[in-house]
Design an enzyme around this catalytic site. Structure first.
Site, short mmCIF file in Angstrom:
data_model
loop_
_atom_site.label_atom_id
_atom_site.label_comp_id
_atom_site.label_asym_id
_atom_site.label_seq_id
_atom_site.Cartn_x
_atom_site.Cartn_y
_atom_site.Cartn_z
N ASP A 13 0.87 -1.16 0.00
CA ASP A 13 0.00 0.00 0.00
C ASP A 13 0.92 1.22 0.00
O ASP A 13 2.09 1.13 0.37
CB ASP A 13 -0.88 -0.02 1.25
CG ASP A 13 -1.67 1.26 1.41
OD1 ASP A 13 -2.45 1.60 0.49
OD2 ASP A 13 -1.49 1.93 2.44
N ASP A 15 -0.11 5.10 0.79
CA ASP A 15 -0.33 6.17 1.76
C ASP A 15 -0.44 5.62 3.18
O ASP A 15 -1.28 4.78 3.47
CB ASP A 15 -1.60 6.93 1.39
CG ASP A 15 -1.53 7.47 -0.03
OD1 ASP A 15 -0.68 8.34 -0.28
OD2 ASP A 15 -2.31 7.01 -0.89
N ASP A 172 -1.36 -0.60 6.14
CA ASP A 172 -1.43 0.19 7.37
C ASP A 172 -2.84 0.33 7.91
O ASP A 172 -3.03 0.85 9.01
CB ASP A 172 -0.88 1.59 7.13
CG ASP A 172 -1.83 2.45 6.32
OD1 ASP A 172 -2.31 3.48 6.85
OD2 ASP A 172 -2.10 2.11 5.16
#
Length: 233
Positions: A13, A15, A172
């Site tokens: 991922d 961001d 995240d």
């Protein structure tokens, strides 16, 4: 002992995982909503959408606040605001940069699978100095459904030429971890928002760093990756 070619591909991922771009996303969203008459958009409200694609986020906010502008117009405006901020403010997390270096040195295939626009992905990777290292990129705008659906991860595996079962996702946020699981990938979870490590999606992760980036180390992640590869033979 696993050799480099035995290691699974790694799909990141972007961001909040590779780069600390969430503050720029929050500010872009705050400015967008303020321009449409919505004041008081705070970090806690933004945090509820971390890990969810930009289109899906704006669809929810448009409904919540009764915005009259078309979704495509809001999306274009949000991306413009974000790009202005992200080109100069998004920096790679140091241990994530080190992790990508270790993987690159050993020839491990890597990709980015993100809910951001293609333009945003390219701008952020360039600004963070990671663009040469991660040429395989999938944006949610290129697939039918964003996270928490598995589409971006499945497309990343396809472009890498590997089975999803031979990939490890690094995430995240709970929606991303759920997307990785739905794609049939193992998952390294590095929670961005404090306290979310207790989310069921993270409890199901194959490797969890409860303290997020404060706890994550490239060596620990790489050692787990080599051990996981050895366990599959």
């Amino acid at each position: 002992m696993s050799t480099a070619r035995d290691l699974p591909a790694v799909v990141f991922d972007l961001d909040g995982t590779l780069v600390d771009s969430e503050p720029a996303y929050f500010e872009a969203g705050r400015r967008l909503l303020a321009a449409h008459g919505v004041d008081g958009f705070g970090w806690e409200e933004h945090a509820a959408f971390i890990g969810i694609g930009t289109r899906e986020t704006l669809h929810a906010l448009r409904e919540r606040y009764g915005l009259g502008a078309p979704l495509e117009e809001l999306l274009a405006e949000k991306n413009r605001l974000y790009l202005e901020l992200a080109r100069t403010s998004a920096a790679a997390f140091p241990e994530m940069r080190a992790f990508t270096s270790m993987l690159a040195e050993r020839g491990v295939p890597m990709a980015v699978a993100s809910g951001s626009s293609r333009a945003a992905i390219e701008a952020v990777l360039a600004g963070a100095g990671l663009d040469d290292r991660l040429p395989v990129r999938v944006s949610a705008e290129e697939v039918a459904r964003g996270k928490p659906e598995p589409d971006v991860f499945l497309e990343a595996a396809r472009r890498l030429g590997v089975s999803p079962a031979d990939c490890v996702a690094v995430e995240d946020a709970p929606p991303g971890a759920r997307a990785a699981r739905a794609a049939g990938m193992r998952c390294i979870a590095v929670p961005y928002v404090d306290g979310t490590f207790e989310d069921p999606a993270f409890r199901d992760a194959d490797l969890l760093f409860p303290g997020g980036q404060r706890e994550f180390t490239a060596r620990a992640a790489y050692d787990w990756l080599t051990g996981a590869a050895a366990g599959r033979h």
